[in-house]
Design a protein around this motif. Structure first.
Motif, mmCIF file in Angstrom:
data_model
loop_
_atom_site.group_PDB
_atom_site.id
_atom_site.type_symbol
_atom_site.label_atom_id
_atom_site.label_comp_id
_atom_site.label_asym_id
_atom_site.label_seq_id
_atom_site.Cartn_x
_atom_site.Cartn_y
_atom_site.Cartn_z
ATOM 1 N N LYS A 14 -2.496 -20.980 -26.191
ATOM 2 C CA LYS A 14 -2.350 -19.560 -26.528
ATOM 3 C C LYS A 14 -1.549 -18.824 -25.463
ATOM 4 C CE LYS A 14 -6.489 -19.122 -29.377
ATOM 5 N NZ LYS A 14 -7.799 -18.482 -29.545
ATOM 6 N N ILE A 15 -1.801 -19.155 -24.210
ATOM 7 C CA ILE A 15 -1.061 -18.525 -23.113
ATOM 8 C C ILE A 15 0.415 -18.897 -23.198
ATOM 9 C CG2 ILE A 15 -0.730 -18.533 -20.606
ATOM 10 C CD1 ILE A 15 -3.797 -18.701 -20.342
ATOM 11 N N ALA A 16 0.694 -20.164 -23.498
ATOM 12 C CA ALA A 16 2.086 -20.609 -23.626
ATOM 13 C C ALA A 16 2.787 -19.861 -24.759
ATOM 14 C CB ALA A 16 2.139 -22.115 -23.855
ATOM 15 N N LYS A 17 2.087 -19.695 -25.886
ATOM 16 C CA LYS A 17 2.658 -18.955 -27.012
ATOM 17 C C LYS A 17 2.911 -17.499 -26.632
ATOM 18 C CE LYS A 17 0.719 -21.654 -30.832
ATOM 19 N NZ LYS A 17 -0.212 -21.641 -31.978
ATOM 20 N N MET A 18 1.965 -16.910 -25.924
ATOM 21 C CA MET A 18 2.112 -15.513 -25.514
ATOM 22 C C MET A 18 3.285 -15.355 -24.543
ATOM 23 S SD MET A 18 -0.070 -13.737 -27.149
ATOM 24 C CE MET A 18 -0.244 -12.226 -26.290
ATOM 25 N N LEU A 19 3.426 -16.287 -23.603
ATOM 26 C CA LEU A 19 4.541 -16.223 -22.659
ATOM 27 C C LEU A 19 5.878 -16.364 -23.385
ATOM 28 C CD1 LEU A 19 3.146 -18.305 -19.654
ATOM 29 C CD2 LEU A 19 3.506 -15.826 -19.760
ATOM 30 N N HIS A 20 5.908 -17.254 -24.367
ATOM 31 C CA HIS A 20 7.125 -17.421 -25.165
ATOM 32 C C HIS A 20 7.447 -16.130 -25.926
ATOM 33 C CE1 HIS A 20 10.202 -19.395 -27.513
ATOM 34 N NE2 HIS A 20 9.601 -18.998 -28.634
ATOM 35 N N LYS A 21 6.427 -15.529 -26.503
ATOM 36 C CA LYS A 21 6.612 -14.280 -27.251
ATOM 37 C C LYS A 21 7.078 -13.161 -26.315
ATOM 38 C CE LYS A 21 6.166 -11.848 -31.026
ATOM 39 N NZ LYS A 21 7.017 -12.062 -32.180
ATOM 40 N N ILE A 22 6.527 -13.114 -25.113
ATOM 41 C CA ILE A 22 6.939 -12.105 -24.131
ATOM 42 C C ILE A 22 8.414 -12.274 -23.789
ATOM 43 C CG2 ILE A 22 6.685 -11.407 -21.711
ATOM 44 C CD1 ILE A 22 3.655 -11.854 -22.054
ATOM 45 N N LYS A 23 8.844 -13.518 -23.578
ATOM 46 C CA LYS A 23 10.252 -13.771 -23.258
ATOM 47 C C LYS A 23 11.158 -13.345 -24.412
ATOM 48 C CE LYS A 23 9.560 -17.421 -19.890
ATOM 49 N NZ LYS A 23 9.746 -18.824 -19.541
ATOM 50 N N GLN A 24 10.718 -13.626 -25.637
ATOM 51 C CA GLN A 24 11.503 -13.204 -26.805
ATOM 52 C C GLN A 24 11.613 -11.684 -26.861
ATOM 53 O OE1 GLN A 24 9.352 -15.011 -30.062
ATOM 54 N NE2 GLN A 24 10.875 -16.660 -30.267
ATOM 55 N N LEU A 25 10.500 -11.011 -26.633
ATOM 56 C CA LEU A 25 10.502 -9.546 -26.683
ATOM 57 C C LEU A 25 11.336 -8.943 -25.555
ATOM 58 C CD1 LEU A 25 6.786 -8.869 -27.671
ATOM 59 C CD2 LEU A 25 8.810 -8.576 -29.109
ATOM 60 N N GLU A 26 11.284 -9.554 -24.385
ATOM 61 C CA GLU A 26 12.105 -9.070 -23.274
ATOM 62 C C GLU A 26 13.588 -9.223 -23.594
ATOM 63 O OE1 GLU A 26 10.560 -11.335 -19.989
ATOM 64 O OE2 GLU A 26 9.148 -9.749 -19.424
ATOM 65 N N ALA A 27 13.955 -10.350 -24.190
ATOM 66 C CA ALA A 27 15.358 -10.572 -24.563
ATOM 67 C C ALA A 27 15.793 -9.553 -25.620
ATOM 68 C CB ALA A 27 15.549 -11.991 -25.080
ATOM 69 N N LYS A 28 14.922 -9.320 -26.590
ATOM 70 C CA LYS A 28 15.239 -8.347 -27.632
ATOM 71 C C LYS A 28 15.353 -6.945 -27.035
ATOM 72 C CE LYS A 28 13.861 -6.864 -32.232
ATOM 73 N NZ LYS A 28 12.930 -7.056 -33.345
ATOM 74 N N ASN A 29 14.478 -6.626 -26.103
ATOM 75 C CA ASN A 29 14.508 -5.322 -25.445
ATOM 76 C C ASN A 29 15.817 -5.135 -24.675
ATOM 77 O OD1 ASN A 29 13.435 -2.807 -24.656
ATOM 78 N ND2 ASN A 29 12.740 -3.677 -22.719
ATOM 79 N N GLU A 30 16.246 -6.159 -23.956
ATOM 80 C CA GLU A 30 17.513 -6.085 -23.224
ATOM 81 C C GLU A 30 18.679 -5.877 -24.182
ATOM 82 O OE1 GLU A 30 17.928 -9.542 -20.768
ATOM 83 O OE2 GLU A 30 16.180 -9.038 -19.546
ATOM 84 N N ASP A 31 18.642 -6.578 -25.304
ATOM 85 C CA ASP A 31 19.696 -6.428 -26.306
ATOM 86 C C ASP A 31 19.722 -5.003 -26.858
ATOM 87 O OD1 ASP A 31 21.780 -7.464 -28.049
ATOM 88 O OD2 ASP A 31 20.290 -7.324 -29.664
ATOM 89 N N LEU A 32 18.549 -4.470 -27.142
ATOM 90 C CA LEU A 32 18.473 -3.105 -27.664
ATOM 91 C C LEU A 32 18.927 -2.081 -26.625
ATOM 92 C CD1 LEU A 32 15.107 -3.281 -29.639
ATOM 93 C CD2 LEU A 32 17.411 -3.120 -30.598
ATOM 94 N N GLU A 33 18.582 -2.303 -25.368
ATOM 95 C CA GLU A 33 19.033 -1.396 -24.311
ATOM 96 C C GLU A 33 20.552 -1.443 -24.171
ATOM 97 O OE1 GLU A 33 16.822 -2.514 -20.830
ATOM 98 O OE2 GLU A 33 15.108 -1.273 -21.388
ATOM 99 N N ARG A 34 21.127 -2.633 -24.284
ATOM 100 C CA ARG A 34 22.581 -2.775 -24.203
ATOM 101 C C ARG A 34 23.248 -2.044 -25.370
ATOM 102 N NH1 ARG A 34 25.416 -6.115 -26.790
ATOM 103 N NH2 ARG A 34 23.760 -7.605 -27.188
ATOM 104 N N LYS A 35 22.686 -2.206 -26.566
ATOM 105 C CA LYS A 35 23.237 -1.516 -27.734
ATOM 106 C C LYS A 35 23.102 -0.004 -27.594
ATOM 107 C CE LYS A 35 22.617 -5.234 -31.088
ATOM 108 N NZ LYS A 35 21.906 -5.701 -32.283
ATOM 109 N N LEU A 36 21.995 0.444 -27.032
ATOM 110 C CA LEU A 36 21.798 1.877 -26.812
ATOM 111 C C LEU A 36 22.839 2.412 -25.839
ATOM 112 C CD1 LEU A 36 20.153 4.479 -27.182
ATOM 113 C CD2 LEU A 36 18.672 3.688 -25.325
#
Length: 96
Positions: A14-36
């Motif tokens: 579960k921790i591994a899945k959560m860490l993976h999800k966090i990394k995905q969300l961080e990448a998406k957040n960076e992409d959205l910030e760049r687009k903004l």
């Protein structure tokens, strides 16, 4: 003891899945910030272009009125009267 190992193993998964999800969300957040940032830059550029075009339009209207165009004569007369009032005000201020 086997039960504890299973619980720890499940928890690690579960921790591994959560860490993976966090990394995905961080990448998406960076992409959205760049687009903004890109959108903000584009908006500023378009705003500057709009202001430039508005000034150019005013100059064209003024030139057109000075060349005898009936369409913008009233605007030009109003602008000239406004400038005369400003000059009169400045002269009055200097006279005091």
């Amino acid at each position: 003891m086997s039960k504890i190992v299973e619980i720890v193993s499940a928890l690690e998964q579960k921790i591994a899945k959560m860490l993976h999800k966090i990394k995905q969300l961080e990448a998406k957040n960076e992409d959205l910030e760049r687009k903004l940032d890109q959108s903000i830059l584009l908006l500023k550029t378009q705003e500057e272009e709009k202001n430039s075009l508005q000034k150019e339009l005013e100059h064209i209207k003024m030139a057109s009125a000075l060349l005898g165009s009936e369409e913008y004569k009233r605007d030009t007369k109003l602008k000239i009267n406004s400038l005369i009032r400003e000059i009169d005000y400045c002269i009055a201020q200097l006279s005091q």
